[in-house]
Design a protein around this motif. Structure first.
Motif, PDB file in Angstrom:
ATOM      1  N   VAL A   1       0.827  -1.215   0.000  1.00  0.00           N
ATOM      2  CA  VAL A   1       0.000   0.000   0.000  1.00  0.00           C
ATOM      3  C   VAL A   1       0.861   1.264   0.000  1.00  0.00           C
ATOM      4  O   VAL A   1       0.440   2.312  -0.486  1.00  0.00           O
ATOM      5  CB  VAL A   1      -0.959  -0.004   1.212  1.00  0.00           C
ATOM      6  N   LYS A   2       2.087   1.172   0.526  1.00  0.00           N
ATOM      7  CA  LYS A   2       2.976   2.337   0.610  1.00  0.00           C
ATOM      8  C   LYS A   2       3.649   2.668  -0.720  1.00  0.00           C
ATOM      9  O   LYS A   2       4.349   3.666  -0.827  1.00  0.00           O
ATOM     10  CB  LYS A   2       4.063   2.087   1.665  1.00  0.00           C
TER      11      LYS A   2
ATOM     12  N   THR B   1      -1.538   0.822  -8.834  1.00  0.00           N
ATOM     13  CA  THR B   1      -2.657   1.325  -9.639  1.00  0.00           C
ATOM     14  C   THR B   1      -3.975   1.165  -8.888  1.00  0.00           C
ATOM     15  O   THR B   1      -4.055   0.448  -7.887  1.00  0.00           O
ATOM     16  CB  THR B   1      -2.746   0.549 -10.967  1.00  0.00           C
ATOM     17  N   ASP B   2      -5.018   1.819  -9.403  1.00  0.00           N
ATOM     18  CA  ASP B   2      -6.346   1.697  -8.778  1.00  0.00           C
ATOM     19  C   ASP B   2      -6.830   0.253  -8.801  1.00  0.00           C
ATOM     20  O   ASP B   2      -7.501  -0.200  -7.871  1.00  0.00           O
ATOM     21  CB  ASP B   2      -7.353   2.598  -9.509  1.00  0.00           C
TER      22      ASP B   2
ATOM     23  N   GLY C   1      -9.111   5.224  -5.318  1.00  0.00           N
ATOM     24  CA  GLY C   1      -9.154   3.996  -6.103  1.00  0.00           C
ATOM     25  C   GLY C   1     -10.478   3.837  -6.806  1.00  0.00           C
ATOM     26  O   GLY C   1     -11.243   4.794  -6.987  1.00  0.00           O
ATOM     27  N   THR C   2     -10.787   2.609  -7.212  1.00  0.00           N
ATOM     28  CA  THR C   2     -12.061   2.346  -7.875  1.00  0.00           C
ATOM     29  C   THR C   2     -13.179   2.413  -6.841  1.00  0.00           C
ATOM     30  O   THR C   2     -12.940   2.272  -5.640  1.00  0.00           O
ATOM     31  CB  THR C   2     -12.064   0.951  -8.516  1.00  0.00           C
ATOM     32  N   GLU C   3     -14.412   2.601  -7.306  1.00  0.00           N
ATOM     33  CA  GLU C   3     -15.551   2.681  -6.386  1.00  0.00           C
ATOM     34  C   GLU C   3     -15.707   1.378  -5.610  1.00  0.00           C
ATOM     35  O   GLU C   3     -15.936   1.381  -4.395  1.00  0.00           O
ATOM     36  CB  GLU C   3     -16.833   2.985  -7.180  1.00  0.00           C
ATOM     37  N   VAL C   4     -15.553   0.250  -6.311  1.00  0.00           N
ATOM     38  CA  VAL C   4     -15.659  -1.068  -5.655  1.00  0.00           C
ATOM     39  C   VAL C   4     -14.556  -1.225  -4.614  1.00  0.00           C
ATOM     40  O   VAL C   4     -14.798  -1.676  -3.492  1.00  0.00           O
ATOM     41  CB  VAL C   4     -15.565  -2.211  -6.703  1.00  0.00           C
ATOM     42  N   GLY C   5     -13.348  -0.833  -4.975  1.00  0.00           N
ATOM     43  CA  GLY C   5     -12.206  -0.950  -4.049  1.00  0.00           C
ATOM     44  C   GLY C   5     -12.421  -0.141  -2.790  1.00  0.00           C
ATOM     45  O   GLY C   5     -12.146  -0.605  -1.675  1.00  0.00           O
ATOM     46  N   LYS C   6     -12.941   1.089  -2.941  1.00  0.00           N
ATOM     47  CA  LYS C   6     -13.176   1.956  -1.773  1.00  0.00           C
ATOM     48  C   LYS C   6     -14.241   1.355  -0.847  1.00  0.00           C
ATOM     49  O   LYS C   6     -14.117   1.405   0.373  1.00  0.00           O
ATOM     50  CB  LYS C   6     -13.581   3.365  -2.234  1.00  0.00           C
ATOM     51  N   ILE C   7     -15.274   0.767  -1.448  1.00  0.00           N
ATOM     52  CA  ILE C   7     -16.338   0.148  -0.639  1.00  0.00           C
ATOM     53  C   ILE C   7     -15.794  -1.049   0.129  1.00  0.00           C
ATOM     54  O   ILE C   7     -16.070  -1.225   1.326  1.00  0.00           O
ATOM     55  CB  ILE C   7     -17.529  -0.269  -1.534  1.00  0.00           C
TER      56      ILE C   7
END
Length: 942
Positions: A647-648, A655-656, A695-701
């Motif tokens: 993550v760092k 990438t997203d 990031g992507t909407e799915v990733g954030k959720i």
């Protein structure tokens, strides 16, 4: 709750600043400085009298002195002095605070004012003497800096000096260079020339000391940084950065970054004086630095480390930090003057004799730079110019008579496909490029096969291109895999087959090729992965192969049991490689089954069977028990630490899509509450925050849901220490959206309940994120658990004054909702609602009378609460009754005329009992208040 709750609720009613000041004084005398600060602060908010405000600031300054928070003490004392300039106590306290902060001259002035007001005060006279002596000593040390600097250089430049003395002198010089006074003394006393002599000794330790001292001298001082750049010369600096010594190369890179920061105006400018009168033209110097860095990229004299440093500096400083800034002139300059040089690095083939010195990360870092430059362009003409330069450069390399030269062209295309992917696809469309790639696969030369296979792999990511490659290249890849003895080519051919099988929508050809067993191929990939004698650039292809092969349930089960392979993969994940990060994340998603699966409709399954079509069935090893075992195995192997490290990574590398995959893995790991402590301990909580924001909407959720699972049961201070906890609130609130599923709503509410019980600052953050309307909506929800969680959350939030004011405001049904929820059959909802109502009626007297107006059922509900079998509900009901009686005599009279009096009398007359004493006491308090009003007679007179 008991008496403690009662007194807490009572304290909320305190609005007298003088009373709060006296309370603060008592706390101060009892050495409870924290509570004293709270009392004084509360008094300040309520007070309007200037003279009292000065006293409060002065008193709070005394608390901060005791707590050793000297900056706050000085600030509060200054506020008191602003109101009353001759406040001797405030002056003396500010003097004490300033002395502790090292501001001796300012402290001396305050002490001098105190001594002027009270000339016979021995304490003030002694303070003046002490401060005067300290100031003299400070000046003596400052003026002796010149001789200290000279002495250090003498020791360092003397070859006969003892090693320990030289090391000590070097360290002292670095420390001195970081201090403004020391840096200026070194600069004014021919220090830069002497530091240059140290660099020319070719002694690694002395070079490091000199470079680090120069970095300190440049930090935050544009004029000095510019002078040092011109004195040393950019060519020399780049030459030192080019050496094959990681520590020196990095130190020089940091020096050049510090100089660049100053030229860009990003350093913290604290120094004033002569340089303010000098107008420095930094654009010319910045262009000079950029040109030298670009020249480093193609110089054979530059080490692989040095080339990486040059690329990193270009990556960091050339593209805009904020796309709202319209000036992308630095990017345009680099494209016009250096794009071909970057392409040359991308096109290098390590296995060829004329290759530039490279590290394992050089070419990927160059691809990242290509991508950043492309993304920084603002319009189609700029992008067309970028593309034309690339096409012209590739055309210049294609030569049917010179295969080595042509290989470089294919390698460039391969590199661009790892950078600006859309541009890479356009380059694939150039005449003859695809055909040449396929033809090179059939070459007898291993180097041709190696380059061509890599290019085919990168090209196959785009399905339209992969169709061409599948029809032309799969057979060649199979032949290469079977015949070649070169491990580097073999592993790439295998990954190519995996990737093409995926791009074609089926792995049938791959399975057939592997004689029905993907486990064999996976086992081979794991061997390559663990073989440290193979270079990391080749081993990364093994990870990519596993990313495809772990789609097979048997493969993923075997993989998580292979400890060495897991550790090798985690180790590779720490490298700055976009492909590796994506591949590792993909493999982990497969192993944890955290990918999306389509639910099979039973009717359609029956229809398919009837028509004799193949119906996909769940593999036994993809069932829950096996998935749970794999998750436990990954946690034991340290997967959280590896993910936290991933993550760092730089945004161009992470990438997203990779972020989404990592978020999916984290969510799967958080499934079992027992594992969440381990995830927090290994840095999982911290790592999830950026994934929930970008990031992507799915990733954030997915990341937000994982945060909610952690926040629901963990101590927020442990899981998200410091200010980080406030960053978690927004992701949790985002899950309250009605578009999210019930489990996400529920766990987000649990997390917010946990947070809202910690501090008022967190409650304010939840309010600011506009969570209240959503929480109120869920209090109406038909789903029992959601309604319960929302009500418990509101119970914690009503402690906040702003939330209370929303209940007081006219034209809303908030209070009515809470009263009605107190009458619910669900005990947990009753406990939470009654707690909220107890808090509200204690804090706001207006709500006591308002409660009797919102619904005709209020009295019946209150009586039911006071007679409830659950003692916790009963106690909260009695607290509400006490609040109503205490609020207003007329309201108390109204209650006495109802059956509530009988209930209170019955409860108050009960014999003392440890388990229900808190209930008996509050009932007696209600009766006592009614006696005080004269509404009823004491029991003895009744």
């Amino acid at each position: 709750m008991g008496h403690k709750l009662f007194f807490f609720l009572k304290a909320l009613q305190m609005e007298d600043p003088i009373q709060l000041k006296e309370e603060g004084n008592k706390y101060f005398q009892a050495n409870d400085y924290e509570k004293a600060v709270q009392s004084y602060t509360q008094a300040m908010k309520l007070n309007k009298d200037k003279a009292l405000q000065a006293v409060l600031y002065r008193n709070r300054a005394a608390c901060f002195l005791k707590k050793e928070e000297y900056a706050k003490a000085a600030s509060d004392a200054s506020r008191a002095i602003d109101i009353n300039a001759s406040d001797i106590k405030a002056l003396y306290r500010r003097s004490q605070a300033l002395e502790r902060l090292g501001k001796l001259d300012q402290a001396f002035k305050d002490a001098q004012k105190c001594a002027t007001i009270e000339p016979h005060n021995k304490n003030f006279q002694e303070t003046l003497r002490r401060l005067g002596a300290n100031i003299q000593e400070k000046l003596r040390i400052q003026f002796s800096t010149d001789s200290r600097v000279q002495k250090m250089f003498e020791i360092l430049l003397d070859e006969n000096s003892e090693k320990e003395k030289r090391e000590k002198a070097a360290n002292n010089l670095i420390v001195l260079g970081r201090e403004e006074a020391g840096a200026e003394r070194i600069f004014q006393n021919n220090g830069v020339s002497l530091l240059l002599q140290l660099i020319e000794t070719k002694n690694a330790e002395l070079i490091l000391a000199a470079v680090r001292t120069l970095s300190g001298m440049c930090t935050g001082h544009k004029a000095r940084a510019t002078a040092i750049l011109h004195y040393l010369g950019i060519d020399n600096i780049c030459m030192w950065m080019s050496v094959d010594n990681e520590e020196i190369s990095l130190a020089v890179c940091n020096l050049l970054q510090t100089i660049t920061d100053c030229l860009l105006g990003q350093g913290k400018e604290e120094h004033h004086g002569k340089e303010e009168a000098v107008v420095l033209d930094t654009k010319k110097d910045l262009r000079m630095i950029t040109m030298c860095l670009l020249d480093m990229l193609v110089s054979k004299k530059v080490s692989g480390q040095g080339r990486d440093r040059a690329l990193n500096l270009l990556n960091k400083n050339i593209p805009r930090k904020d796309l709202k800034d319209h000036d992308n002139s630095r990017t345009i300059f680099v494209i016009d003057n250096g794009l071909k040089k970057i392409l040359k690095v991308v096109g290098q083939i390590p296995e060829m004799p004329d290759c530039l010195p490279l590290t394992e990360n050089t070419q990927l870092t160059a691809s990242v730079l290509l991508n950043k430059l492309y993304d920084d362009l603002r319009c189609d003409p700029e992008r067309d110019n970028y593309r034309v330069i690339c096409e012209d450069y590739i055309k210049s390399k294609i030569d049917p008579q010179d295969m080595d030269k042509t290989l470089h062209a294919i390698q460039i295309v391969s590199g661009v496909l790892q950078g600006p992917f859309d541009l890479g696809n356009k380059l694939l469309g150039m005449k003859g490029v695809m055909e040449m790639m396929v033809a090179l696969c059939g070459s007898e030369r291993e180097i041709d096969q190696l380059v061509a296979v890599e290019a085919l792999i990168h090209a196959s990511t785009k399905l339209s291109r992969a169709t061409f490659i599948i029809s032309n290249g799969v057979t060649l890849l199979k032949e290469i895999y079977k015949k070649t003895k070169n491990e580097k080519i073999k592993i790439r051919a295998l990954v190519g087959l995996c990737k093409l099988g995926s791009a074609g929508g089926t792995d049938y050809g791959l399975r057939q090729f592997a004689e029905g067993s993907t486990e064999k191929l996976a086992k081979q990939c794991r061997k390559w992965l663990c073989n440290t004698s193979i270079d990391a650039r080749t081993r990364k292809w093994a990870v990519e192969g596993l990313a495809y092969l772990t789609l097979d349930a048997d493969v993923k089960d075997d993989f998580v049991e292979d400890e060495p392979a897991l550790q090798a993969m985690f180790q590779l994940a720490k490298t700055s490689d976009k492909t590796i990060l994506y591949s590792v994340a993909s493999a982990l998603v497969n192993c944890t089954n955290s990918y999306d699966t389509k639910e099979l409709v039973p009717e359609l399954v029956q229809l398919a069977k009837f028509s004799k079509q193949h119906v996909p069935e769940e593999h036994p090893k993809d069932k829950k028990d096996f998935v749970v075992k794999r998750v436990k195995r990954l946690l034991k192997a340290g997967v959280v630490s590896a993910l936290a490290c991933m993550v760092k990574a730089d945004s161009a590398i992470l990438t997203d899509q990779s972020k989404e995959l990592i978020a999916r893995v984290f969510l799967a790991l958080c499934e079992d509450p027992k594992d969440r402590g381990t995830i927090v301990a290994q840095g999982g909580g911290k790592a999830l925050i950026p994934l929930a924001v970008e990031g992507t909407e799915v990733g954030k959720i997915k990341a937000s849901h994982a945060l909610a699972k952690i926040a629901a049961i963990s101590n927020p201070d442990m899981a998200f220490p410091g200010e980080r906890v406030y960053e978690v609130v927004r992701p949790l609130v985002s899950l309250l959206n009605t578009e999210r599923d019930g489990l996400q709503n529920y766990e987000a509410l649990l997390g917010l309940t946990n947070f809202s019980g910690r501090s008022d600052k967190l409650r304010m953050k939840i309010v600011k994120e506009r969570a209240l309307p959503d929480i109120e909506n869920y209090m109406f929800e038909n789903h029992d658990q959601l309604r319960q969680a929302a009500t418990e959350c509101m119970c914690n939030l009503v402690v906040n004054k702003e939330v209370q004011e929303r209940f007081v405001a006219d034209g809303n049904d908030r209070l009515k909702l809470v009263v009605l929820l107190c009458g619910e059959d669900d005990e947990k909802v009753q406990v939470a609602a009654a707690g909220a109502l107890a808090m509200l009626t204690a804090a706001q007297k207006k709500l006591c009378s308002k409660m009797t107006e919102v619904t005709t059922q209020w009295l019946e509900i209150l009586q039911r609460l006071c007679l409830h079998d659950n003692m916790e509900v009963q106690h909260r009901g009695l607290v509400i009754a006490f609040n109503l009686i205490s609020a207003d005599k007329e309201l108390a009279k109204k209650l006495v005329e109802t059956e509530l009096l009988e209930i209170l009398t019955y409860l108050g007359k009960q014999e003392d009992h440890p388990k229900k004493q808190h209930v008996i006491n509050i009932a007696r308090d209600c009766l006592t208040r009614c006696i005080d009003y004269g509404l009823i007679k004491p029991l003895s007179q009744a």
